[in-house]
Enzyme design. Structure first.
Site, mmCIF file in Angstrom:
data_model
loop_
_atom_site.group_PDB
_atom_site.id
_atom_site.type_symbol
_atom_site.label_atom_id
_atom_site.label_comp_id
_atom_site.label_asym_id
_atom_site.label_seq_id
_atom_site.Cartn_x
_atom_site.Cartn_y
_atom_site.Cartn_z
ATOM 1 N N ALA A 68 34.390 8.465 9.390
ATOM 2 C CA ALA A 68 33.344 7.705 8.694
ATOM 3 C C ALA A 68 33.838 7.352 7.305
ATOM 4 O O ALA A 68 34.510 8.158 6.647
ATOM 5 C CB ALA A 68 32.050 8.510 8.594
ATOM 6 N N ARG B 216 39.405 16.494 -6.025
ATOM 7 C CA ARG B 216 37.974 16.622 -6.314
ATOM 8 C C ARG B 216 37.168 16.873 -5.046
ATOM 9 O O ARG B 216 36.349 17.788 -4.984
ATOM 10 C CB ARG B 216 37.474 15.347 -7.023
ATOM 11 N N GLY C 158 35.447 1.818 1.027
ATOM 12 C CA GLY C 158 35.262 1.889 2.471
ATOM 13 C C GLY C 158 33.808 1.786 2.865
ATOM 14 O O GLY C 158 33.457 1.180 3.885
ATOM 15 N N HIS D 168 32.132 2.885 -8.394
ATOM 16 C CA HIS D 168 32.689 4.224 -8.278
ATOM 17 C C HIS D 168 33.397 4.606 -9.577
ATOM 18 O O HIS D 168 33.600 3.770 -10.454
ATOM 19 C CB HIS D 168 33.684 4.316 -7.121
ATOM 20 N N HIS D 169 33.780 5.873 -9.673
ATOM 21 C CA HIS D 169 34.512 6.403 -10.817
ATOM 22 C C HIS D 169 35.833 5.662 -11.023
ATOM 23 O O HIS D 169 36.351 5.001 -10.117
ATOM 24 C CB HIS D 169 34.781 7.892 -10.608
ATOM 25 N N THR E 260 39.488 6.554 3.086
ATOM 26 C CA THR E 260 39.229 5.117 3.155
ATOM 27 C C THR E 260 40.479 4.336 2.741
ATOM 28 O O THR E 260 41.458 4.908 2.270
ATOM 29 C CB THR E 260 38.043 4.713 2.264
ATOM 30 N N LYS F 255 39.075 5.883 -8.484
ATOM 31 C CA LYS F 255 39.132 5.412 -7.100
ATOM 32 C C LYS F 255 40.178 4.307 -6.977
ATOM 33 O O LYS F 255 40.225 3.382 -7.791
ATOM 34 C CB LYS F 255 37.760 4.905 -6.647
#
Length: 265
Positions: A121, A11, A164, A154-155, A99, A158
């Protein structure tokens, strides 16, 4: 600037390709995915939803790193460990957004930064990085009478929890308090856990649907609450930040950088 994408069939991989294709400052330089992926052999331009670019997705990251100026990585901890090593060997700009890294994978990223530009990041969006900065400032201003919790959603796909980004925000709050997050974090509460310890930083994780990413940092005291919230309604904000980071890294000396560096915070 030629930018390559590892995990180009995922994705985020497809979104990164689309962002590059729409940019005036860079081009799709290549893409790779794991052997056996259905995207192998597909034109990367078509994979991004744009016009063909004449470059097909491959399954060999070594070839990819040798052909581009920068690589963006939103894959898995195990893959990121290998990609960081390849980035150091090829001396390309390496944007690491994966992450859930273990200590070994993180160590490889830091080792790669000795030889090349690495921008790492947990979240590449402008808004989240502003939220991190504000969270640290608010935590510094308020004492431990204010309980701190980080709530994230989150979806359903994950795989790591807390996210993260949630951990990044927890670390910002801990820095503001002058403590180490691992000394005060509470990532689960279940059963008769007793009263909350003073100074604890808690985490709550939600998973469901197609949520791109929602994070709130809650400062709660007797009589009031302060809630700082960021909601990503599209993964595009992450890919725009990643491409911005790749462009920023060109010509910089080797080192480990963050989105704070890229954004000039």
């Amino acid at each position: 600037m030629k930018i390559g994408i590892v995990g180009c069939g995922g994705r985020m991989g497809r979104m990164n390709l689309a962002t590059i294709a729409a940019s005036e400052h860079c081009v799709i330089g290549g893409g790779s995915d794991q052997p056996g992926s259905p995207v192998i052999g597909q034109d990367l331009g078509l994979l991004s939803g744009a016009d063909p670019v004449g470059i097909k997705a491959g399954d060999d990251p070594v070839e990819l790193f040798a052909a581009v100026d920068a690589v963006i990585d939103f894959t898995t901890p195990a893959a990121t460990k290998r990609h960081a090593e390849l980035a150091a060997q090829a001396e390309v700009v390496y944007v690491a957004g994966t992450t859930g890294l273990d200590a070994e994978s993180q160590a490889m990223i830091e080792k790669a930064a000795v030889q090349t530009v690495v921008i790492q990041a947990a979240n590449m969006s402008l808004g989240v990085n502003l939220l991190e900065l504000i969270t640290e400032q608010v935590a510094r201003a308020l004492d431990a009478d204010y309980d701190i919790d980080v709530l994230e959603m989150h979806h359903r796909h994950k795989v790591d929890a807390p996210s993260g980004t949630a951990l990044m925000l927890g670390k910002a709050a801990a820095r503001g308090r002058g403590v180490a997050l691992e000394d005060v974090a509470c990532k689960t509460r279940d059963g008769q856990v007793g009263a909350r310890p003073r100074g604890e930083i808690g985490f709550a994780t939600l998973r469901g649907g197609d949520v791109a990413g929602e994070h709130s940092v809650i400062f709660a005291a007797e009589g009031e609450q302060i809630v700082l919230t960021h909601k990503a309604t599209s993964r595009e904000v992450f890919s725009k930040g990643a491409v911005k980071a790749a462009l920023w890294g060109r010509g910089k000396p080797a080192g480990l950088y963050s989105m704070r560096d890229v954004l000039g915070f």
